[in-house]
Scaffold this active site. Structure first.
Site, PDB file in Angstrom:
ATOM      1  N   HIS A 161      47.047  50.419  42.254  1.00 40.71           N
ATOM      2  CA  HIS A 161      46.867  49.113  42.398  1.00 40.71           C
ATOM      3  C   HIS A 161      46.871  48.151  41.109  1.00 40.71           C
ATOM      4  CE1 HIS A 161      45.635  45.618  44.829  1.00 40.71           C
ATOM      5  NE2 HIS A 161      44.592  45.303  43.936  1.00 40.71           N
ATOM      6  N   CYS A 175      45.432  41.006  49.278  1.00 43.02           N
ATOM      7  CA  CYS A 175      45.834  42.337  48.529  1.00 43.02           C
ATOM      8  C   CYS A 175      46.490  42.979  48.997  1.00 43.02           C
ATOM      9  CB  CYS A 175      45.291  42.833  47.159  1.00 43.02           C
ATOM     10  SG  CYS A 175      45.208  40.792  46.469  1.00 43.02           S
ATOM     11  N   HIS A 208      51.180  40.432  40.905  1.00 45.44           N
ATOM     12  CA  HIS A 208      50.329  40.633  41.861  1.00 45.44           C
ATOM     13  C   HIS A 208      51.036  39.723  43.038  1.00 45.44           C
ATOM     14  CE1 HIS A 208      47.660  42.141  44.795  1.00 45.44           C
ATOM     15  NE2 HIS A 208      46.280  41.792  44.179  1.00 45.44           N
TER      16      HIS A 208
END
Length: 398
Positions: A292, A167, A326
């Protein structure tokens, strides 16, 4: 060279152009409009990704360019996304090629999927027919493939590399490019990241019990996991002045757990503080933080703890995951691009959720009204990956 001099006026870096593609749209204008409206238009329920059952994902609906004229080992959805984003920055790249020379422009991109979806299709065909399809080329799923593809289409013969740290991949591309430019290895770079939907990531996160039963709700008391998304975000980074200045990036590796964040936020704080120090900014100068904000219980709790500790002045915060899911290897670049749109439009990206904050977490200043009160000057974006790989980026107005 010290951190203080690394980001001096003489060596300041700028984001000269952006190319974006995700579930909100296929260019800066459409994505900006949908982002500030808090749209969730790209979330769909699919039954062909998860081994058992259905799952909500955030997918690109735009028509994608064909790759028929390129070598077959570049033929993947991931590269179609990349090409669409590249077409938006092609003019800026060509201009820099004329000024700097093509060999002085690097390509540094992040991904976590590459063309694995095409590998999955090939494996399915092999199980069914006993052989791989004749047009299947294993190279399509190598991590290096996307950077090689962009180097190929942009006719850039110099530095080309792909970063794959889950990520944080595309966020790290900005820092790596800045270091390469500062070291004199290159003078400019195409940075960013690309990831496409595939069964591997969806089933992987499902196995970790980290996927949401519905559409994700970052930092809500009702949060239950993520929605995997797809997209591409490319940027041109150089010393050519523009409206968006890339101030600094901070990195840390707390190595607390393979998939769970360090609960106290120690590594996140270190990355954010390092970015502030390199940018020669005080914490209270940050106006907005793009979290995030994955909507998993542990990540959101850790990040709230870290942000509340380091930023007691309570800057505006929100997570983009409620709009685009995401996007994994593309997330860091996508979300720093969103920060650029925040600065350009002087609007705040809303927190899209059920408006039910978790009372067990430190209270943060969630964006409720997108209209900014006063000028927005500095934005910070967080990307926290598996293994405790933490990255924070700061972008601001020149």
């Amino acid at each position: 060279m010290s951190d203080k001099s690394q980001y001096s006026e003489q060596s300041a870096l700028y984001i000269n152009d952006l190319g974006l593609l995700n579930a909100l749209g296929d260019d800066l204008a459409s994505i900006s409009s949908q982002l500030f409206a808090g749209s969730q238009q790209g979330f769909v329920l699919r039954d062909d990704l998860l081994k058992d059952g259905k799952v909500y994902v955030s997918q690109v609906s735009a028509d994608l360019p064909t790759l028929a004229s390129y070598p077959s080992h570049f033929n993947s959805r991931n590269n179609q996304l990349a090409l669409h984003a590249y077409q938006q920055i092609a003019a800026a790249v060509e201009s820099l090629k004329q000024k700097l020379g093509a060999p002085r422009i690097g390509v540094i991109l992040g991904t976590s999927t590459s063309g694995i979806a095409q590998g999955e299709e090939a494996m399915s065909a092999k199980f069914k027919h006993g052989a791989f399809p004749v047009d299947y080329d294993y190279r399509v799923q190598e991590m290096s493939n996307v950077a090689e593809f962009i180097s190929h289409i942009a006719d850039l013969p110099g530095l080309s590399m792909t970063i794959s740290t889950a990520c944080s991949s595309s966020a790290k591309s900005f820092i790596t490019a800045a270091e390469m430019i500062e070291a004199g290895i290159i003078d400019a770079a195409i940075v960013g990241g690309v990831d496409s939907l595939c069964a591997m990531t969806v089933n992987g996160f499902s196995a970790l019990e980290s996927t949401s039963a519905g559409i994700c709700k970052p930092s809500s008391i009702n949060r239950d996991g993520i929605n995997i998304g797809e997209g591409a975000a490319l940027a041109v980074l150089s010393r050519e002045k523009s409206a968006w200045r890339f101030y600094a990036g901070g990195e840390s590796s707390d190595a607390h757990h393979m998939s769970a964040p360090e609960p106290s936020g120690r590594g996140a704080i270190e990355a954010m503080q390092q970015a502030l120090d390199k940018a020669q900014l005080k914490a209270e100068q940050i106006d907005y933080i793009n979290l995030h904000g994955t909507a998993t219980p542990k990540n959101d709790a850790m990040e709230a703890q870290a942000v509340s500790q380091l930023f007691p002045h309570r800057p505006f915060v929100s997570s983009s995951k409620g709009c685009i899911g995401h996007t994994l290897g593309a997330a860091g670049a996508t979300e720093i691009a969103f920060c650029c749109l925040v600065l350009q439009q002087q609007k705040l990206a809303p927190q899209v959720w059920d408006n039910m904050p978790d009372p067990t977490m430190p209270s943060l200043n969630w964006v409720k009204d997108t209209e900014a009160q006063g000028q927005l000057r500095y934005c910070l974006s967080n990307s926290f990956a598996f293994g405790g790989n933490n990255v924070s980026l700061i972008v601001g107005l020149e």
